[in-house]
Design a protein around this motif. Structure first.
Motif, PDB file in Angstrom:
ATOM      1  N   HIS A 137      -0.677  -3.392   4.295  1.00  0.00           N
ATOM      2  CA  HIS A 137      -2.088  -3.493   3.934  1.00  0.00           C
ATOM      3  C   HIS A 137      -2.405  -2.411   2.913  1.00  0.00           C
ATOM      4  O   HIS A 137      -1.919  -1.294   3.013  1.00  0.00           O
ATOM      5  CB  HIS A 137      -2.984  -3.298   5.160  1.00  0.00           C
ATOM      6  CG  HIS A 137      -2.913  -4.421   6.131  1.00  0.00           C
ATOM      7  ND1 HIS A 137      -1.889  -4.553   7.036  1.00  0.00           N
ATOM      8  CD2 HIS A 137      -3.729  -5.480   6.312  1.00  0.00           C
ATOM      9  CE1 HIS A 137      -2.090  -5.641   7.761  1.00  0.00           C
ATOM     10  NE2 HIS A 137      -3.196  -6.222   7.347  1.00  0.00           N
ATOM     11  N   ASN A 138      -3.227  -2.747   1.946  1.00  0.00           N
ATOM     12  CA  ASN A 138      -3.640  -1.798   0.916  1.00  0.00           C
ATOM     13  C   ASN A 138      -5.163  -1.697   0.939  1.00  0.00           C
ATOM     14  O   ASN A 138      -5.844  -2.703   0.734  1.00  0.00           O
ATOM     15  CB  ASN A 138      -3.142  -2.274  -0.451  1.00  0.00           C
ATOM     16  CG  ASN A 138      -3.468  -1.302  -1.558  1.00  0.00           C
ATOM     17  OD1 ASN A 138      -4.030  -0.251  -1.314  1.00  0.00           O
ATOM     18  ND2 ASN A 138      -3.112  -1.657  -2.759  1.00  0.00           N
ATOM     19  N   ASN A 139      -5.665  -0.511   1.181  1.00  0.00           N
ATOM     20  CA  ASN A 139      -7.104  -0.276   1.226  1.00  0.00           C
ATOM     21  C   ASN A 139      -7.515   0.687   0.123  1.00  0.00           C
ATOM     22  O   ASN A 139      -8.065   1.737   0.368  1.00  0.00           O
ATOM     23  CB  ASN A 139      -7.531   0.299   2.576  1.00  0.00           C
ATOM     24  CG  ASN A 139      -7.231  -0.638   3.707  1.00  0.00           C
ATOM     25  OD1 ASN A 139      -7.296  -1.838   3.554  1.00  0.00           O
ATOM     26  ND2 ASN A 139      -6.873  -0.104   4.851  1.00  0.00           N
ATOM     27  N   GLY A 140      -7.220   0.340  -1.099  1.00  0.00           N
ATOM     28  CA  GLY A 140      -7.464   1.248  -2.217  1.00  0.00           C
ATOM     29  C   GLY A 140      -8.921   1.532  -2.483  1.00  0.00           C
ATOM     30  O   GLY A 140      -9.278   2.642  -2.856  1.00  0.00           O
ATOM     31  N   GLN A 141      -9.769   0.556  -2.317  1.00  0.00           N
ATOM     32  CA  GLN A 141     -11.171   0.752  -2.622  1.00  0.00           C
ATOM     33  C   GLN A 141     -12.025   0.356  -1.408  1.00  0.00           C
ATOM     34  O   GLN A 141     -11.672  -0.543  -0.669  1.00  0.00           O
ATOM     35  CB  GLN A 141     -11.638  -0.130  -3.802  1.00  0.00           C
ATOM     36  CG  GLN A 141     -10.853   0.078  -5.051  1.00  0.00           C
ATOM     37  CD  GLN A 141      -9.610  -0.807  -5.107  1.00  0.00           C
ATOM     38  OE1 GLN A 141      -9.227  -1.419  -4.128  1.00  0.00           O
ATOM     39  NE2 GLN A 141      -8.965  -0.839  -6.241  1.00  0.00           N
ATOM     40  N   ALA A 142     -13.132   1.034  -1.289  1.00  0.00           N
ATOM     41  CA  ALA A 142     -14.097   0.671  -0.258  1.00  0.00           C
ATOM     42  C   ALA A 142     -15.466   1.083  -0.741  1.00  0.00           C
ATOM     43  O   ALA A 142     -15.644   2.152  -1.336  1.00  0.00           O
ATOM     44  CB  ALA A 142     -13.776   1.366   1.056  1.00  0.00           C
ATOM     45  N   LEU A 143     -16.441   0.219  -0.520  1.00  0.00           N
ATOM     46  CA  LEU A 143     -17.822   0.517  -0.875  1.00  0.00           C
ATOM     47  C   LEU A 143     -18.665   0.305   0.365  1.00  0.00           C
ATOM     48  O   LEU A 143     -18.710  -0.802   0.913  1.00  0.00           O
ATOM     49  CB  LEU A 143     -18.306  -0.400  -2.007  1.00  0.00           C
ATOM     50  CG  LEU A 143     -19.755  -0.236  -2.420  1.00  0.00           C
ATOM     51  CD1 LEU A 143     -20.018   1.168  -2.946  1.00  0.00           C
ATOM     52  CD2 LEU A 143     -20.115  -1.277  -3.462  1.00  0.00           C
ATOM     53  N   PHE A 144     -19.294   1.369   0.838  1.00  0.00           N
ATOM     54  CA  PHE A 144     -20.146   1.291   2.006  1.00  0.00           C
ATOM     55  C   PHE A 144     -21.567   1.590   1.576  1.00  0.00           C
ATOM     56  O   PHE A 144     -21.847   2.618   0.990  1.00  0.00           O
ATOM     57  CB  PHE A 144     -19.714   2.319   3.068  1.00  0.00           C
ATOM     58  CG  PHE A 144     -18.319   2.112   3.556  1.00  0.00           C
ATOM     59  CD1 PHE A 144     -18.034   1.090   4.448  1.00  0.00           C
ATOM     60  CD2 PHE A 144     -17.284   2.919   3.109  1.00  0.00           C
ATOM     61  CE1 PHE A 144     -16.727   0.891   4.890  1.00  0.00           C
ATOM     62  CE2 PHE A 144     -15.991   2.717   3.549  1.00  0.00           C
ATOM     63  CZ  PHE A 144     -15.724   1.708   4.446  1.00  0.00           C
ATOM     64  N   ASP A 203      -8.840   2.546   7.238  1.00  0.00           N
ATOM     65  CA  ASP A 203      -7.444   2.920   7.000  1.00  0.00           C
ATOM     66  C   ASP A 203      -6.628   2.904   8.292  1.00  0.00           C
ATOM     67  O   ASP A 203      -5.498   2.417   8.318  1.00  0.00           O
ATOM     68  CB  ASP A 203      -7.354   4.298   6.346  1.00  0.00           C
ATOM     69  CG  ASP A 203      -7.878   4.306   4.924  1.00  0.00           C
ATOM     70  OD1 ASP A 203      -8.032   3.215   4.323  1.00  0.00           O
ATOM     71  OD2 ASP A 203      -8.145   5.407   4.401  1.00  0.00           O
ATOM     72  N   THR A 204      -7.188   3.431   9.360  1.00  0.00           N
ATOM     73  CA  THR A 204      -6.498   3.450  10.656  1.00  0.00           C
ATOM     74  C   THR A 204      -6.230   2.026  11.134  1.00  0.00           C
ATOM     75  O   THR A 204      -5.123   1.721  11.603  1.00  0.00           O
ATOM     76  CB  THR A 204      -7.324   4.220  11.703  1.00  0.00           C
ATOM     77  OG1 THR A 204      -7.487   5.576  11.252  1.00  0.00           O
ATOM     78  CG2 THR A 204      -6.651   4.218  13.066  1.00  0.00           C
ATOM     79  N   PHE A 205      -7.206   1.149  10.997  1.00  0.00           N
ATOM     80  CA  PHE A 205      -7.038  -0.248  11.379  1.00  0.00           C
ATOM     81  C   PHE A 205      -5.849  -0.863  10.644  1.00  0.00           C
ATOM     82  O   PHE A 205      -4.997  -1.517  11.240  1.00  0.00           O
ATOM     83  CB  PHE A 205      -8.324  -1.027  11.067  1.00  0.00           C
ATOM     84  CG  PHE A 205      -8.289  -2.459  11.515  1.00  0.00           C
ATOM     85  CD1 PHE A 205      -8.689  -2.814  12.789  1.00  0.00           C
ATOM     86  CD2 PHE A 205      -7.865  -3.459  10.654  1.00  0.00           C
ATOM     87  CE1 PHE A 205      -8.661  -4.134  13.208  1.00  0.00           C
ATOM     88  CE2 PHE A 205      -7.835  -4.787  11.057  1.00  0.00           C
ATOM     89  CZ  PHE A 205      -8.232  -5.125  12.339  1.00  0.00           C
ATOM     90  N   ALA A 206      -5.762  -0.633   9.339  1.00  0.00           N
ATOM     91  CA  ALA A 206      -4.681  -1.210   8.527  1.00  0.00           C
ATOM     92  C   ALA A 206      -3.326  -0.582   8.850  1.00  0.00           C
ATOM     93  O   ALA A 206      -2.321  -1.290   8.960  1.00  0.00           O
ATOM     94  CB  ALA A 206      -4.993  -1.037   7.047  1.00  0.00           C
ATOM     95  N   ILE A 207      -3.296   0.723   8.999  1.00  0.00           N
ATOM     96  CA  ILE A 207      -2.028   1.410   9.303  1.00  0.00           C
ATOM     97  C   ILE A 207      -1.472   0.927  10.633  1.00  0.00           C
ATOM     98  O   ILE A 207      -0.279   0.627  10.752  1.00  0.00           O
ATOM     99  CB  ILE A 207      -2.224   2.939   9.295  1.00  0.00           C
ATOM    100  CG1 ILE A 207      -2.462   3.432   7.860  1.00  0.00           C
ATOM    101  CG2 ILE A 207      -1.024   3.649   9.927  1.00  0.00           C
ATOM    102  CD1 ILE A 207      -2.991   4.859   7.781  1.00  0.00           C
ATOM    103  N   TRP A 208      -2.328   0.825  11.642  1.00  0.00           N
ATOM    104  CA  TRP A 208      -1.859   0.376  12.953  1.00  0.00           C
ATOM    105  C   TRP A 208      -1.423  -1.082  12.907  1.00  0.00           C
ATOM    106  O   TRP A 208      -0.509  -1.481  13.641  1.00  0.00           O
ATOM    107  CB  TRP A 208      -2.906   0.622  14.022  1.00  0.00           C
ATOM    108  CG  TRP A 208      -2.984   2.077  14.412  1.00  0.00           C
ATOM    109  CD1 TRP A 208      -2.123   3.072  14.043  1.00  0.00           C
ATOM    110  CD2 TRP A 208      -3.964   2.696  15.234  1.00  0.00           C
ATOM    111  NE1 TRP A 208      -2.507   4.272  14.590  1.00  0.00           N
ATOM    112  CE2 TRP A 208      -3.641   4.069  15.328  1.00  0.00           C
ATOM    113  CE3 TRP A 208      -5.084   2.237  15.885  1.00  0.00           C
ATOM    114  CZ2 TRP A 208      -4.405   4.964  16.067  1.00  0.00           C
ATOM    115  CZ3 TRP A 208      -5.853   3.134  16.620  1.00  0.00           C
ATOM    116  CH2 TRP A 208      -5.503   4.478  16.714  1.00  0.00           C
ATOM    117  N   ALA A 209      -2.031  -1.890  12.063  1.00  0.00           N
ATOM    118  CA  ALA A 209      -1.566  -3.271  11.890  1.00  0.00           C
ATOM    119  C   ALA A 209      -0.160  -3.267  11.304  1.00  0.00           C
ATOM    120  O   ALA A 209       0.725  -3.982  11.779  1.00  0.00           O
ATOM    121  CB  ALA A 209      -2.516  -4.055  10.991  1.00  0.00           C
TER     122      ALA A 209
END
Length: 82
Positions: free
Chosen positions: A73-80, A15-21
């Motif tokens: 950027h939209n990071n709605g889902q993430a699977l780790f 999320d931080t990566f996308a927000i800063w982009a």
């Protein structure tokens, strides 16, 4: 640290990566990588671009993001999988 905490930290990093982009804080974004980290980018036509080191990562992200007037950027889902 348990698996849940690790997953939350990874999501926060994404999320931080996308927000800063979106905010064009590309120097700060590059600092999320280790000093000799690598960024690999894949184009729609199958080309692969690889950038190593914070300076090259920042330069490549800046060059790419400067192509656009609006960033979102939209990071709605993430699977780790751990």
């Amino acid at each position: 640290m348990n698996v849940y905490e690790e997953k939350m930290q990874l999501q926060e990093l994404v999320d931080t990566f996308a927000i800063w982009a979106d905010e064009m804080k590309l120097h700060e974004q590059a600092q999320l990588f280790t000093e000799n980290g690598e960024l690999e980018s894949h184009s729609a036509d199958g080309q692969v671009f690889s950038f190593k080191g914070r300076e090259k990562i920042e330069e490549s992200c800046t060059n790419f993001m400067n192509l656009f007037d609006i960033h979102f950027h939209n990071n709605g889902q993430a699977l780790f999988q751990i």
